[in-house]
Design a protein around this motif. Sequence first.
Motif, PDB file in Angstrom:
ATOM      1  N   GLN A   1       0.847  -5.096   9.298  1.00 60.29           N
ATOM      2  CA  GLN A   1       1.059  -3.898   8.581  1.00 60.29           C
ATOM      3  C   GLN A   1      -0.006  -4.345   7.205  1.00 60.29           C
ATOM      4  O   GLN A   1      -0.119  -3.925   6.798  1.00 60.29           O
ATOM      5  CB  GLN A   1       2.664  -4.104   7.701  1.00 60.29           C
ATOM      6  CG  GLN A   1       3.675  -3.678   9.328  1.00 60.29           C
ATOM      7  CD  GLN A   1       4.991  -3.545   8.945  1.00 60.29           C
ATOM      8  OE1 GLN A   1       5.611  -3.048   7.614  1.00 60.29           O
ATOM      9  NE2 GLN A   1       6.218  -4.242   9.584  1.00 60.29           N
ATOM     10  N   ILE A   2       0.038  -5.224   6.742  1.00 55.16           N
ATOM     11  CA  ILE A   2      -0.549  -5.961   4.920  1.00 55.16           C
ATOM     12  C   ILE A   2      -1.935  -5.963   5.456  1.00 55.16           C
ATOM     13  O   ILE A   2      -2.669  -5.034   4.584  1.00 55.16           O
ATOM     14  CB  ILE A   2      -0.236  -7.717   5.351  1.00 55.16           C
ATOM     15  CG1 ILE A   2       1.260  -7.940   5.042  1.00 55.16           C
ATOM     16  CG2 ILE A   2      -0.980  -8.347   4.117  1.00 55.16           C
ATOM     17  CD1 ILE A   2       1.679  -9.617   4.971  1.00 55.16           C
TER      18      ILE A   2
ATOM     19  N   LYS B   1       0.484  -5.742   1.041  1.00 51.31           N
ATOM     20  CA  LYS B   1       0.252  -4.132   0.756  1.00 51.31           C
ATOM     21  C   LYS B   1      -0.612  -3.771   0.235  1.00 51.31           C
ATOM     22  O   LYS B   1      -1.313  -2.572   0.648  1.00 51.31           O
ATOM     23  CB  LYS B   1       0.813  -3.926   1.757  1.00 51.31           C
ATOM     24  CG  LYS B   1       1.901  -3.791   3.070  1.00 51.31           C
ATOM     25  CD  LYS B   1       2.742  -3.391   3.543  1.00 51.31           C
ATOM     26  CE  LYS B   1       2.699  -1.554   4.032  1.00 51.31           C
ATOM     27  NZ  LYS B   1       3.988  -1.094   4.552  1.00 51.31           N
TER      28      LYS B   1
END
Length: 254
Positions: free
Chosen positions: A208-209, A173
Amino acid sequence: MSTIIYPSPIFGPVHSRRLGISLGINLLPADGKVCSFDCIYCECGFNADHRPTKPMPRRQEVAEALEAKLKDMLANGPAPDVLTFAGNGEPTVNPEFPEIIDDTLRLRDKYFPNAKVSVLSNSTMIHRQAVHDALMRVDNNILKLDTVDPIYINKVDRPCGHYDVNQVIEDLKRFNGHVIIQTMFMKGDHSDNTGEAYVGPWLEAVRQIAPSQVMIYTIDRETPDRLLQKATHEELDAIRDRVIAMGIPCTASY
């Protein structure tokens, strides 16, 4: 058992399913494998079967060999689409990796400014700030995330040291989208990650990444574990379409 041990520090060019005409840069020894994973599907074989006796190539050696090859390709062809850090293991374990990236970008700009610089990495060293910063400088920062299931990771990717998949996701991330996630989907005894129990949580991690792209693929060459099987076109297409539905470009290689 058929395995591939690549020359070092330069090999190819080869035709990549995902990248086109690729000139390989191998930062590992020419006579064996050095990797922080010991994947059961690795085309280079198991780590224990290919212990090297030669050292890793140094920065100056890589730069000189790369420049000589680029001069030859400029004169005689073919023009590379990409300069790819790959080879006999994990390129980011080379202690001079960040400096070698700088040299490669300089030489790319001099000889083939339209070529991309790509790194294929298993993500185990991205917690190191110097590695992170170097990967931020390349065009294609291609990092592995085969699953988010620790049991599967230990059976299939087989990390050689401490590996915390949740920390790896946090480190992925930190690239703020300058990352391409690469995932191997396959089948075998206790190693099938094509089902919803694996795909669903993996998709959430990808969300999410928020990478710039996802590359999913399956086995293309002989593997050290002979019982492994390819994921089907239909399985890969279904996973690809779910990634695209999240608004993230995704390609599937069969």
